[in-house]
Design an enzyme around this catalytic site. Structure first.
Site, short mmCIF file in Angstrom:
data_model
loop_
_atom_site.label_atom_id
_atom_site.label_comp_id
_atom_site.label_asym_id
_atom_site.label_seq_id
_atom_site.Cartn_x
_atom_site.Cartn_y
_atom_site.Cartn_z
N GLY A 270 9.46 -3.91 -5.13
CA GLY A 270 8.24 -4.33 -5.52
C GLY A 270 7.54 -4.08 -7.03
O GLY A 270 6.92 -4.76 -7.71
N GLN B 195 1.52 -4.91 0.39
CA GLN B 195 0.84 -4.68 1.61
C GLN B 195 0.36 -5.58 2.68
O GLN B 195 0.22 -5.41 3.62
CB GLN B 195 -0.12 -3.53 1.61
CG GLN B 195 0.16 -2.11 0.87
CD GLN B 195 0.94 -1.22 1.93
OE1 GLN B 195 1.26 -1.67 2.87
NE2 GLN B 195 1.59 -0.32 1.23
N GLY C 5 10.46 -5.38 0.32
CA GLY C 5 11.56 -5.11 1.54
C GLY C 5 10.93 -3.64 2.54
O GLY C 5 10.74 -4.21 3.72
N HIS C 6 11.02 -2.75 2.00
CA HIS C 6 10.83 -1.59 2.71
C HIS C 6 9.56 -1.48 3.10
O HIS C 6 9.42 -0.56 4.35
CB HIS C 6 11.37 -0.38 1.95
CG HIS C 6 10.41 0.21 0.81
ND1 HIS C 6 9.56 1.45 1.17
CD2 HIS C 6 10.20 -0.05 -0.48
CE1 HIS C 6 8.94 1.61 0.12
NE2 HIS C 6 9.27 0.89 -0.91
N THR D 97 24.10 -9.22 -10.35
CA THR D 97 24.63 -9.47 -9.23
C THR D 97 23.49 -9.28 -7.83
O THR D 97 22.92 -7.84 -7.95
CB THR D 97 26.21 -9.05 -8.79
OG1 THR D 97 26.81 -9.48 -10.07
CG2 THR D 97 26.59 -9.46 -7.70
N CYS E 173 -0.36 14.63 -5.35
CA CYS E 173 0.10 16.04 -6.11
C CYS E 173 0.99 15.48 -7.36
O CYS E 173 2.03 14.91 -7.20
CB CYS E 173 0.74 16.81 -5.21
SG CYS E 173 0.80 18.45 -5.42
C1 LIG Z 1 4.92 0.35 -1.97
C2 LIG Z 1 4.00 -0.60 -2.98
C3 LIG Z 1 4.58 -1.09 -4.19
C4 LIG Z 1 5.75 -0.60 -4.89
O1 LIG Z 1 6.89 -1.37 -4.15
P1 LIG Z 1 8.32 -0.72 -4.35
O2 LIG Z 1 9.32 -1.48 -3.72
O3 LIG Z 1 8.36 0.90 -3.58
O4 LIG Z 1 8.56 -0.32 -5.77
C5 LIG Z 1 3.66 -1.95 -5.09
N1 LIG Z 1 2.51 -2.14 -4.45
C6 LIG Z 1 1.99 -1.69 -3.14
C7 LIG Z 1 0.46 -2.04 -3.09
C8 LIG Z 1 2.63 -0.77 -2.54
O5 LIG Z 1 2.11 -0.41 -1.31
#
Ligand SMILES: *Cc1c(COP(=O)(O)O)cnc(C)c1O
Length: 386
Positions: A74, A181, A202-203, A239, A327
């Site tokens: 993201g 989100q 993705g995660h 790639t 933190c």
């Molecule tokens: C987790 C998150 C990201 C970052 O995504 P990554 O794949 O971890 O770099 C960006 N924006 C929001 C709102 C997120 O919750």
């Protein structure tokens, strides 16, 4: 620690990988290792898998497959959208964003400001909402891009993104939204929208870490961030992360199918949890706009507790959630999002975020409701004694 013992209520931080996603990925880890850019059939088979994934992502977003660029996360997607806008027009170097963005946008814009770009930071009210009139006024003839997140990762507050996109389009600037989100949690209906760029990861969607998407509208000019080979139609060199992309395609298909579930069952977990907390614990407030909020997120302030302490005690009971503070380099800062909403430092430091997913279960909600009141009263006792 067994993962089966974990009560994972931190699904806005990351999510469990859906077993069906793993299953979809496996052949591309073991058997089909060809390079998707190779001309022979062993490579083309992999290339075809990328195109299937692209179609699945496009179906969830409601866009065309050629508007989907695969990235590494993201963060890369948001960085790439902003950088492209700045690269393409020398006379437009001003950026508009909000004070409540994820650090992927926030820190990038802070860095750009240090390099001489003018950045307008839009504030939010106590519900976490921006003022659309102020947004409109902030867009100038030299504004390159406006970037506003679709839904906030800390509070779940949803911005009226289609409306914002209309305003930005009328004023002649580009619009990017960080939808990390929002994707899979609320319908996006991109087909009629005036959004130029959108980022997802993705995660946060039950796919493994390390793969993301930048939606780039086909009529919007795009300057690549990664330069090299001709992958992704020349728009993102390198790639491709084939297994991650295949997984993300499946995750998007599953997310589309689970959308109704998200708004009923997952929302039910969140609402039952919130109701239970309110019934059992005094001095609790919901942070953020309850009306325009993701179905899975609950950000709560518990009078007189220290959220860092709460995280540690909850951790002892295998409950994972997040605090309203971050933190960094040893010192605890109140969350920039809660601060921007005008909440006191004290309330921000007494706030916890609980975020649910379709992999939670009703008995986990019940268990959390059994543990949390004990943790809160223990912390209140400690605070009184101090
Ligand atoms: C987790 C998150 C990201 C970052 O995504 P990554 O794949 O971890 O770099 C960006 N924006 C929001 C709102 C997120 O919750």
């Amino acid at each position: 620690m067994k993962s089966s013992e974990i009560i994972y209520l931190d699904n806005n931080a990351t999510t469990r990988v859906d077993p069906a996603v793993v299953e979809e990925m496996m052949p591309y880890l073991t058997e089909f290792y060809g390079n998707p850019s190779s001309g022979y059939r062993f490579g083309q088979k992999v290339g075809k898998a990328l195109e299937v994934a692209r179609e699945r992502v496009a179906a969830l977003l409601g866009c065309a497959p050629n508007e989907v660029l695969f990235t590494s996360c993201g963060t890369e997607s948001t960085n790439a959208a902003i950088n492209s806008a700045l690269m393409l027009d020398r006379d437009r170097q001003h950026i508009v964003t909000t004070r409540v963005e994820h650090s992927a946008t926030l820190k990038h814009c802070e860095t750009l400001a240090k390099r001489g770009h003018e950045v307008t930071w839009l504030g939010v009210d106590e519900r976490g909402q921006i003022d659309l009139k102020e947004l409109e006024k902030s867009i100038r003839s030299d504004t390159a891009i406006v970037t506003v997140m679709w839904a906030n990762n800390e509070t779940g507050v949803i911005f009226p993104i289609h409306e914002i996109a209309e305003i930005v389009r009328k004023k002649g600037a580009l619009f990017h939204t960080d939808a990390v989100q929002a994707v899979g949690k609320i319908p996006l209906a991109m087909s009629e929208s005036k959004i130029n760029f959108l980022s997802l990861s993705g995660h946060k969607l039950h796919c493994p870490k390390g793969v993301g998407v930048l939606y780039a509208n086909r009529k919007t000019k795009f300057a690549p961030y990664l330069i090299g080979g001709g992958q992704e139609n020349g728009k993102r060199a390198g790639t491709q992360n084939v297994t991650g992309i295949v997984g993300l395609g499946k995750a998007c298909e599953l997310a589309g199918a689970a959308m109704a579930h998200e708004d009923t069952v997952v929302k039910g977990f969140r609402d039952d949890f919130e109701k239970g907390v309110m019934e059992q614990i005094e001095g609790v407030q919901v942070n953020g706009d309850r009306e325009h909020r993701l179905p899975n997120t609950s950000n709560l302030a518990f009078d007189g507790i220290d959220s860092e302490g709460a995280l540690m005690l909850l951790d002892q009971h295998h409950i994972c959630c997040s605090s309203g503070s971050a933190c960094t380099t040893g010192s605890v800062h109140a969350s920039h999002v809660l601060q921007a909403m005008g909440l006191s430092d004290e309330r921000a430091r007494a706030s916890l975020r609980f975020s649910f997913s379709r992999f939670n279960a009703a008995d986990e909600v019940a268990k959390a409701l059994e543990i949390l009141p004990k943790v809160v009263s223990k912390l209140r006792r400690i605070a009184l004694a101090a």
